[in-house]
Design an enzyme around this catalytic site. Structure first.
Site, PDB file in Angstrom:
ATOM      1  N   GLU A  68       0.833  -1.196   0.000  1.00 41.78           N
ATOM      2  CA  GLU A  68       0.000   0.000   0.000  1.00 41.78           C
ATOM      3  C   GLU A  68       0.867   1.244   0.000  1.00 41.78           C
ATOM      4  O   GLU A  68       1.978   1.246   0.511  1.00 41.78           O
ATOM      5  CB  GLU A  68      -0.891   0.005   1.245  1.00 41.78           C
ATOM      6  CG  GLU A  68      -1.952  -1.082   1.162  1.00 41.78           C
ATOM      7  CD  GLU A  68      -2.854  -1.148   2.399  1.00 41.78           C
ATOM      8  OE1 GLU A  68      -4.057  -1.270   2.204  1.00 41.78           O
ATOM      9  OE2 GLU A  68      -2.344  -1.086   3.517  1.00 41.78           O
ATOM     10  N   CYS A 122       3.573   8.362   1.062  1.00 41.46           N
ATOM     11  CA  CYS A 122       4.133   7.377   1.987  1.00 41.46           C
ATOM     12  C   CYS A 122       4.197   6.046   1.241  1.00 41.46           C
ATOM     13  O   CYS A 122       3.169   5.552   0.773  1.00 41.46           O
ATOM     14  CB  CYS A 122       3.195   7.295   3.195  1.00 41.46           C
ATOM     15  SG  CYS A 122       3.654   6.034   4.377  1.00 41.46           S
ATOM     16  N   CYS A 175       5.864  -7.173   7.137  1.00 40.96           N
ATOM     17  CA  CYS A 175       7.089  -6.769   7.836  1.00 40.96           C
ATOM     18  C   CYS A 175       7.492  -7.874   8.807  1.00 40.96           C
ATOM     19  O   CYS A 175       6.640  -8.410   9.521  1.00 40.96           O
ATOM     20  CB  CYS A 175       6.847  -5.472   8.610  1.00 40.96           C
ATOM     21  SG  CYS A 175       8.321  -4.912   9.512  1.00 40.96           S
ATOM     22  N   CYS A 234       6.026  -5.466  15.430  1.00 36.03           N
ATOM     23  CA  CYS A 234       5.672  -4.586  16.561  1.00 36.03           C
ATOM     24  C   CYS A 234       4.203  -4.822  16.921  1.00 36.03           C
ATOM     25  O   CYS A 234       3.351  -4.946  16.032  1.00 36.03           O
ATOM     26  CB  CYS A 234       5.887  -3.127  16.180  1.00 36.03           C
ATOM     27  SG  CYS A 234       7.589  -2.797  15.698  1.00 36.03           S
ATOM     28  N   CYS A 249       1.289  -2.510  15.495  1.00 41.78           N
ATOM     29  CA  CYS A 249       1.308  -2.165  14.073  1.00 41.78           C
ATOM     30  C   CYS A 249       0.611  -3.233  13.237  1.00 41.78           C
ATOM     31  O   CYS A 249       0.953  -4.417  13.314  1.00 41.78           O
ATOM     32  CB  CYS A 249       2.766  -2.015  13.629  1.00 41.78           C
ATOM     33  SG  CYS A 249       2.957  -1.827  11.844  1.00 41.78           S
ATOM     34  N   GLY A 298       6.577  -2.235   6.008  1.00 43.48           N
ATOM     35  CA  GLY A 298       7.918  -2.802   6.009  1.00 43.48           C
ATOM     36  C   GLY A 298       8.979  -1.984   6.709  1.00 43.48           C
ATOM     37  O   GLY A 298       8.761  -0.824   7.077  1.00 43.48           O
ATOM     38  N   SER A 329      12.115   5.969   7.706  1.00 42.13           N
ATOM     39  CA  SER A 329      11.819   5.672   9.099  1.00 42.13           C
ATOM     40  C   SER A 329      12.243   4.239   9.407  1.00 42.13           C
ATOM     41  O   SER A 329      11.863   3.304   8.707  1.00 42.13           O
ATOM     42  CB  SER A 329      10.314   5.845   9.333  1.00 42.13           C
ATOM     43  OG  SER A 329       9.984   5.492  10.650  1.00 42.13           O
ATOM     44  N   LEU A 331      10.955   5.218  18.243  1.00 37.03           N
ATOM     45  CA  LEU A 331      11.454   4.879  19.584  1.00 37.03           C
ATOM     46  C   LEU A 331      10.336   4.298  20.463  1.00 37.03           C
ATOM     47  O   LEU A 331      10.441   3.206  20.987  1.00 37.03           O
ATOM     48  CB  LEU A 331      12.070   6.140  20.202  1.00 37.03           C
ATOM     49  CG  LEU A 331      13.003   5.950  21.387  1.00 37.03           C
ATOM     50  CD1 LEU A 331      14.127   4.978  21.083  1.00 37.03           C
ATOM     51  CD2 LEU A 331      13.577   7.304  21.826  1.00 37.03           C
ATOM     52  N   HIS A 332       9.302   5.058  20.685  1.00 38.09           N
ATOM     53  CA  HIS A 332       8.083   4.626  21.393  1.00 38.09           C
ATOM     54  C   HIS A 332       8.239   4.279  22.873  1.00 38.09           C
ATOM     55  O   HIS A 332       7.235   4.037  23.556  1.00 38.09           O
ATOM     56  CB  HIS A 332       7.396   3.448  20.686  1.00 38.09           C
ATOM     57  CG  HIS A 332       7.102   3.703  19.236  1.00 38.09           C
ATOM     58  ND1 HIS A 332       6.527   4.861  18.778  1.00 38.09           N
ATOM     59  CD2 HIS A 332       7.324   2.950  18.130  1.00 38.09           C
ATOM     60  CE1 HIS A 332       6.394   4.806  17.463  1.00 38.09           C
ATOM     61  NE2 HIS A 332       6.872   3.664  17.053  1.00 38.09           N
ATOM     62  N   ASN A 372      -2.668   5.058  16.442  1.00 37.65           N
ATOM     63  CA  ASN A 372      -3.823   4.792  15.592  1.00 37.65           C
ATOM     64  C   ASN A 372      -4.361   3.400  15.913  1.00 37.65           C
ATOM     65  O   ASN A 372      -3.576   2.483  16.171  1.00 37.65           O
ATOM     66  CB  ASN A 372      -3.413   4.838  14.117  1.00 37.65           C
ATOM     67  CG  ASN A 372      -3.028   6.243  13.684  1.00 37.65           C
ATOM     68  OD1 ASN A 372      -3.646   7.220  14.094  1.00 37.65           O
ATOM     69  ND2 ASN A 372      -1.985   6.344  12.879  1.00 37.65           N
ATOM     70  N   CYS A 427      -0.450   5.949  10.109  1.00 39.57           N
ATOM     71  CA  CYS A 427       0.760   5.175  10.403  1.00 39.57           C
ATOM     72  C   CYS A 427       0.384   3.873  11.091  1.00 39.57           C
ATOM     73  O   CYS A 427      -0.415   3.865  12.027  1.00 39.57           O
ATOM     74  CB  CYS A 427       1.661   5.947  11.356  1.00 39.57           C
ATOM     75  SG  CYS A 427       2.735   7.073  10.514  1.00 39.57           S
TER      76      CYS A 427
HETATM   77  N1  SAH Z   1       9.284   0.013   9.859  1.00 37.50           N
HETATM   78  C1  SAH Z   1       9.537   1.396   9.924  1.00 37.50           C
HETATM   79  C2  SAH Z   1       8.698   2.223   8.975  1.00 37.50           C
HETATM   80  C3  SAH Z   1       7.271   1.809   8.787  1.00 37.50           C
HETATM   81  S1  SAH Z   1       6.229   2.091  10.187  1.00 37.50           S
HETATM   82  C4  SAH Z   1       9.386   1.875  11.362  1.00 37.50           C
HETATM   83  O1  SAH Z   1       8.887   1.138  12.188  1.00 37.50           O
HETATM   84  O2  SAH Z   1       9.826   3.004  11.648  1.00 37.50           O
HETATM   85  C5  SAH Z   1       5.994   3.848  10.123  1.00 37.50           C
HETATM   86  C6  SAH Z   1       5.716   4.486  11.457  1.00 37.50           C
HETATM   87  O3  SAH Z   1       4.412   4.116  11.937  1.00 37.50           O
HETATM   88  C7  SAH Z   1       6.675   4.082  12.546  1.00 37.50           C
HETATM   89  O4  SAH Z   1       7.073   5.216  13.284  1.00 37.50           O
HETATM   90  C8  SAH Z   1       5.825   3.162  13.397  1.00 37.50           C
HETATM   91  O5  SAH Z   1       6.300   3.026  14.713  1.00 37.50           O
HETATM   92  C9  SAH Z   1       4.504   3.859  13.322  1.00 37.50           C
HETATM   93  N2  SAH Z   1       3.351   3.070  13.751  1.00 37.50           N
HETATM   94  C10 SAH Z   1       3.180   1.749  13.623  1.00 37.50           C
HETATM   95  N3  SAH Z   1       1.960   1.383  14.106  1.00 37.50           N
HETATM   96  C11 SAH Z   1       1.364   2.514  14.547  1.00 37.50           C
HETATM   97  C12 SAH Z   1       0.109   2.820  15.110  1.00 37.50           C
HETATM   98  N4  SAH Z   1      -0.797   1.859  15.331  1.00 37.50           N
HETATM   99  N5  SAH Z   1      -0.174   4.099  15.433  1.00 37.50           N
HETATM  100  C13 SAH Z   1       0.715   5.084  15.189  1.00 37.50           C
HETATM  101  N6  SAH Z   1       1.922   4.872  14.627  1.00 37.50           N
HETATM  102  C14 SAH Z   1       2.255   3.603  14.304  1.00 37.50           C
HETATM  103 FE1  SF4 Z   2       7.500  -3.247  10.905  1.00 34.07          FE
HETATM  104 FE2  SF4 Z   2       7.645  -0.614  11.388  1.00 34.07          FE
HETATM  105 FE3  SF4 Z   2       5.332  -1.962  11.715  1.00 34.07          FE
HETATM  106 FE4  SF4 Z   2       7.334  -2.353  13.415  1.00 34.07          FE
HETATM  107  S1  SF4 Z   2       6.216  -0.442  13.100  1.00 34.07           S
HETATM  108  S2  SF4 Z   2       6.085  -3.949  12.474  1.00 34.07           S
HETATM  109  S3  SF4 Z   2       9.072  -2.212  12.066  1.00 34.07           S
HETATM  110  S4  SF4 Z   2       6.386  -1.644   9.798  1.00 34.07           S
END
Ligand code: SAH
Ligand code: SF4
Length: 353
Positions: free
Chosen positions: A97, A110, A117, A121, A124, A167, A199, A223-224, A298, A341
């Site tokens: 996407e 984006c 991926c 996480c 995500c 990814g 990112s 970082l989170h 989100n 995101c």
């Molecule tokens: N894999 C890379 C890039 C793709 S994710 C990464 O993790 O940085 C893009 C961004 O979306 C990252 O900052 C990720 O932490 C954030 N993200 C993932 N799930 C999310 C969610 N449910 N709400 C807000 N941000 C989220």
């Molecule tokens: Fe992969 Fe980034 Fe999602 Fe983590 S936040 S699962 S690294 S896409």
């Protein structure tokens, strides 16, 4: 057609590759530049339409290369018309996407670097679908070309590209960087490296390589959480690349390149959004040339937590700012079409809506 027999993707070629191929065919030197400019600047589509090119060469290009690896399976527009999510199927049958966002004078795309991926996480949606495949540089480029053509039709153009779709780009480093390199070419697409942001979840060898490459591309690190016990619960790769080591390579990056890092921090209600954690984060980042992007988590189907409410988000922001850490609370976009995101995940159910 099986994978072995398939034609090479034109968008995987560098300009030098193309020049070499045409030179071997006895074509004049300017031809490679003419085709490159046609495809990347004028956004020509199918070789049959490359009218300035002699027919014999058009026929050769059509026969030798694939110019189209992405089929649009679905496109969804948010109610406010500010974001559009595109679901593609690649020529290998994998789904990816990309999201086009319009905000004031910015047109930000984006894009995905992988289908699914491998990192997983917990918050995500992409992470929860698992890993499907690495995208080639050509397929990464084609996402950009697709949206650039949509905008061109209305006399508009992309201003920024973020590699924050599906990814982990630093687990597909070569293809991602080579796509950016091709798109950066001023004789072609001409979008300079400063307009991209990569990112990463914090893949240490990737950050080190990026540092050595002295790329002008902006770096964001997700970082989170400011400590291992919390980050381990959210991001599986933290066990391999813990917070202190991660911050050390970030410091090295900043010192070597003199460039600022953006730290992404998704605020999850009652998980990582307390004032104490904001203080701990401030201490961790003290003295680093950085900016913290806060975003309220989100929603995603597999993670039953909510984003922090605005009051909590603002007090977290306040602590960082008072400690002298530059920080902003980012706008949430495209939630109604699951284009925010971390919400990108291909599901069959989407297609049945
Ligand atoms: N894999 C890379 C890039 C793709 S994710 C990464 O993790 O940085 C893009 C961004 O979306 C990252 O900052 C990720 O932490 C954030 N993200 C993932 N799930 C999310 C969610 N449910 N709400 C807000 N941000 C989220
Ligand atoms: Fe992969 Fe980034 Fe999602 Fe983590 S936040 S699962 S690294 S896409």
């Amino acid at each position: 057609m099986g994978r072995l027999e398939e034609k090479p993707n034109f968008f995987d070629l560098t300009r030098d590759d193309l020049a070499r191929i045409l030179e071997d065919m006895g074509e004049p030197k300017y031809r490679a530049n003419q085709i490159w400019e046609g495809v990347y600047k004028h956004l020509w589509g199918d070789p049959t339409d490359f009218y300035p090119i002699p027919k014999k060469l058009r026929d050769f290009l059509l026969e030798a290369f694939r110019f189209h690896s992405l089929d649009v399976v679905q496109s969804l527009q948010s109610k406010d018309h500010k974001s559009e999510k595109l679901l593609f199927r690649t020529n290998h049958g994998d789904h990816i996407e990309s999201v086009l966002m319009v905000y004031r004078e910015r047109r930000t795309l984006c894009i995905s670097s992988q289908s699914g991926c491998p990192v997983g996480c917990v918050f995500c949606a992409t992470g929860q679908m698992g890993f499907i495949s690495n995208l080639s540089s050509g397929v990464i480029i084609e996402q950009v070309i697709h949206s650039a053509r949509i905008l061109k039709a209305i006399n508009d153009r992309l201003t920024n590209i973020v590699i924050m779709g599906m990814g982990e780009p630093f687990l597909n480093y070569d293809a991602t960087m080579s796509a950016i390199h091709t798109l950066n070419d001023p004789g072609g697409f001409g979008m300079s490296e400063r307009r991209y942001t990569i990112s990463t979840v914090g893949i240490i060898p990737g950050i080190q390589r990026f540092t050595r490459d002295h790329s002008q591309v902006n770096l964001a690190v997700s970082l989170h959480a400011p400590n291992d016990s919390l980050r381990n619960q959210l991001i599986p790769t933290n066990k391999k690349f813990p917070v202190k080591d991660l911050i050390a390579v970030c410091r090295e990056y900043i010192e070597t390149t003199r460039r600022r890092i953006t730290f992404e921090y998704a605020l999850i209600n009652d998980v990582n959004d307390t004032v104490d954690l904001a203080r701990e984060l401030s201490l961790l980042l003290k003295g680093l040339l950085c900016h913290v992007n806060l975003i309220q988590l989100n929603p995603s189907d597999h993670y039953r937590k909510n984003g922090s409410d605005l009051t909590k988000a603002k007090s977290f922001l306040g602590v960082l700012q008072k400690s002298g850490i530059p920080a902003t609370l980012r706008l949430r976009m495209g939630l109604d079409i699951k284009a925010g995101c971390g919400q990108l995940a291909y599901r069959d159910s989407l297609l049945k809506q």
